[in-house]
Design a protein around this motif. Structure first.
Motif, PDB file in Angstrom:
ATOM      1  N   ARG A   1      30.218  -7.364 -10.573  1.00  0.00           N
ATOM      2  CA  ARG A   1      29.424  -8.092 -11.569  1.00  0.00           C
ATOM      3  C   ARG A   1      28.956  -7.170 -12.692  1.00  0.00           C
ATOM      4  O   ARG A   1      28.980  -7.531 -13.856  1.00  0.00           O
ATOM      5  CB  ARG A   1      28.215  -8.755 -10.917  1.00  0.00           C
ATOM      6  CG  ARG A   1      28.531 -10.022 -10.229  1.00  0.00           C
ATOM      7  CD  ARG A   1      27.248 -10.636  -9.775  1.00  0.00           C
ATOM      8  NE  ARG A   1      27.376 -12.068  -9.740  1.00  0.00           N
ATOM      9  CZ  ARG A   1      26.486 -12.847  -9.171  1.00  0.00           C
ATOM     10  NH1 ARG A   1      25.407 -12.313  -8.639  1.00  0.00           N
ATOM     11  NH2 ARG A   1      26.651 -14.140  -9.158  1.00  0.00           N
ATOM     12  N   LEU A   2      28.489  -5.978 -12.318  1.00  0.00           N
ATOM     13  CA  LEU A   2      28.049  -5.028 -13.332  1.00  0.00           C
ATOM     14  C   LEU A   2      29.203  -4.616 -14.234  1.00  0.00           C
ATOM     15  O   LEU A   2      29.026  -4.492 -15.459  1.00  0.00           O
ATOM     16  CB  LEU A   2      27.420  -3.792 -12.675  1.00  0.00           C
ATOM     17  CG  LEU A   2      26.039  -3.993 -12.052  1.00  0.00           C
ATOM     18  CD1 LEU A   2      25.604  -2.737 -11.305  1.00  0.00           C
ATOM     19  CD2 LEU A   2      25.012  -4.376 -13.096  1.00  0.00           C
ATOM     20  N   ASP A   3      30.383  -4.412 -13.672  1.00  0.00           N
ATOM     21  CA  ASP A   3      31.563  -4.074 -14.477  1.00  0.00           C
ATOM     22  C   ASP A   3      31.891  -5.218 -15.435  1.00  0.00           C
ATOM     23  O   ASP A   3      32.191  -4.987 -16.611  1.00  0.00           O
ATOM     24  CB  ASP A   3      32.764  -3.773 -13.584  1.00  0.00           C
ATOM     25  CG  ASP A   3      32.641  -2.428 -12.876  1.00  0.00           C
ATOM     26  OD1 ASP A   3      31.792  -1.612 -13.289  1.00  0.00           O
ATOM     27  OD2 ASP A   3      33.397  -2.207 -11.896  1.00  0.00           O
TER      28      ASP A   3
ATOM     29  N   ILE B   1      28.333  -6.482  -0.288  1.00  0.00           N
ATOM     30  CA  ILE B   1      27.364  -6.849  -1.328  1.00  0.00           C
ATOM     31  C   ILE B   1      27.406  -5.825  -2.461  1.00  0.00           C
ATOM     32  O   ILE B   1      27.372  -6.191  -3.639  1.00  0.00           O
ATOM     33  CB  ILE B   1      25.946  -6.987  -0.730  1.00  0.00           C
ATOM     34  CG1 ILE B   1      25.879  -8.226   0.161  1.00  0.00           C
ATOM     35  CG2 ILE B   1      24.891  -7.044  -1.819  1.00  0.00           C
ATOM     36  CD1 ILE B   1      24.608  -8.351   0.959  1.00  0.00           C
ATOM     37  N   ASP B   2      27.484  -4.545  -2.095  1.00  0.00           N
ATOM     38  CA  ASP B   2      27.587  -3.503  -3.128  1.00  0.00           C
ATOM     39  C   ASP B   2      28.837  -3.700  -3.978  1.00  0.00           C
ATOM     40  O   ASP B   2      28.790  -3.542  -5.197  1.00  0.00           O
ATOM     41  CB  ASP B   2      27.610  -2.111  -2.483  1.00  0.00           C
ATOM     42  CG  ASP B   2      26.267  -1.720  -1.888  1.00  0.00           C
ATOM     43  OD1 ASP B   2      25.259  -2.395  -2.201  1.00  0.00           O
ATOM     44  OD2 ASP B   2      26.236  -0.745  -1.100  1.00  0.00           O
TER      45      ASP B   2
ATOM     46  N   GLN C   1      31.677  -7.432 -20.870  1.00  0.00           N
ATOM     47  CA  GLN C   1      31.212  -8.460 -21.805  1.00  0.00           C
ATOM     48  C   GLN C   1      30.324  -7.829 -22.878  1.00  0.00           C
ATOM     49  O   GLN C   1      30.422  -8.161 -24.065  1.00  0.00           O
ATOM     50  CB  GLN C   1      30.434  -9.550 -21.067  1.00  0.00           C
ATOM     51  CG  GLN C   1      31.298 -10.477 -20.252  1.00  0.00           C
ATOM     52  CD  GLN C   1      30.450 -11.472 -19.466  1.00  0.00           C
ATOM     53  OE1 GLN C   1      29.241 -11.292 -19.301  1.00  0.00           O
ATOM     54  NE2 GLN C   1      31.098 -12.529 -18.997  1.00  0.00           N
ATOM     55  N   GLN C   2      29.450  -6.923 -22.453  1.00  0.00           N
ATOM     56  CA  GLN C   2      28.554  -6.264 -23.407  1.00  0.00           C
ATOM     57  C   GLN C   2      29.356  -5.455 -24.423  1.00  0.00           C
ATOM     58  O   GLN C   2      29.077  -5.499 -25.629  1.00  0.00           O
ATOM     59  CB  GLN C   2      27.566  -5.365 -22.661  1.00  0.00           C
ATOM     60  CG  GLN C   2      26.536  -4.721 -23.566  1.00  0.00           C
ATOM     61  CD  GLN C   2      25.573  -3.835 -22.779  1.00  0.00           C
ATOM     62  OE1 GLN C   2      25.839  -3.465 -21.644  1.00  0.00           O
ATOM     63  NE2 GLN C   2      24.463  -3.516 -23.398  1.00  0.00           N
TER      64      GLN C   2
END
Length: 191
Positions: free
Chosen positions: A161-163, A154-155, A168-169
């Motif tokens: 996802r955060l990467d 899960i981590d 994207q940001q």
């Protein structure tokens, strides 16, 4: 399964080297690596380890602690006493007249033999309990390791996802800066 895989699992989830692992821990890690279940029937494992004497002690203790034994023994005792104090005494053939000394000898002998057999059976039950506790430990260890593995997965998903969101940001920020840098695209201010 490779020894490297076992070393990796031991280091990652138990913070130990393979050499310091208990037999149960090694078995659990091997089962994880081989994708095999850990749980086993404690009764079946105890029966595999039982000797002929162990099984015999269990059967004797089971019969000696049953209502069948109590009823049968009561009938035999009552029959012995009635026979020796009644019919055979009247004929002068009683082989164990009152106070039934021979019967007392037989009862003492049965008690002397039955007590250690029952103790053997109780010791065997304690061994079964130890086997069950060991198997419970293996299952609990497996569950704990699997939970740790799920947390790690899960981590990893969250970090991926955060990467992706960070990338994207950064792309959006770069686009906004590129648009802002173009002549004539100054942001409008309202006043």
């Amino acid at each position: 399964m490779t020894n490297t895989r076992l070393k990796d699992l031991a280091a990652r989830y138990l913070n130990k080297s393979v050499d310091t692992l208990a037999e149960e821990e090694q078995r659990v890690l091997r089962q994880i690596a081989e994708h095999r279940p850990t749980s086993r029937d404690a009764g079946a494992v105890a029966e595999e380890q039982a000797t002929f004497g162990d099984r015999t002690a269990d059967k004797v203790a089971a019969f000696g602690g049953s209502w069948t034994f109590i009823i049968l023994f009561t009938v035999v005792l009552a029959g012995w006493m009635m026979l020796n104090s009644g019919a055979l005494a009247w004929l002068g053939l009683s082989f164990d007249p009152y106070p039934f000394i021979f019967l007392n000898l037989i009862l003492s002998t049965i008690a002397a033999i039955q007590a250690p057999i029952i103790m053997m059976s109780q010791n065997r039950q304690a061994d079964k309990d130890r086997v069950a506790a060991g198997l419970d430990y293996e299952v609990n260890l497996r569950a704990e390791i699997e939970i740790l593995r799920l947390h790690a997965k899960i981590d990893d998903v969250i970090l991926a996802r955060l990467d992706a969101m960070s990338a994207q940001q950064e792309a959006l920020i770069a686009e906004v800066r590129a648009l802002a840098a173009q002549p004539g695209s100054a942001p409008e201010t309202r006043g």
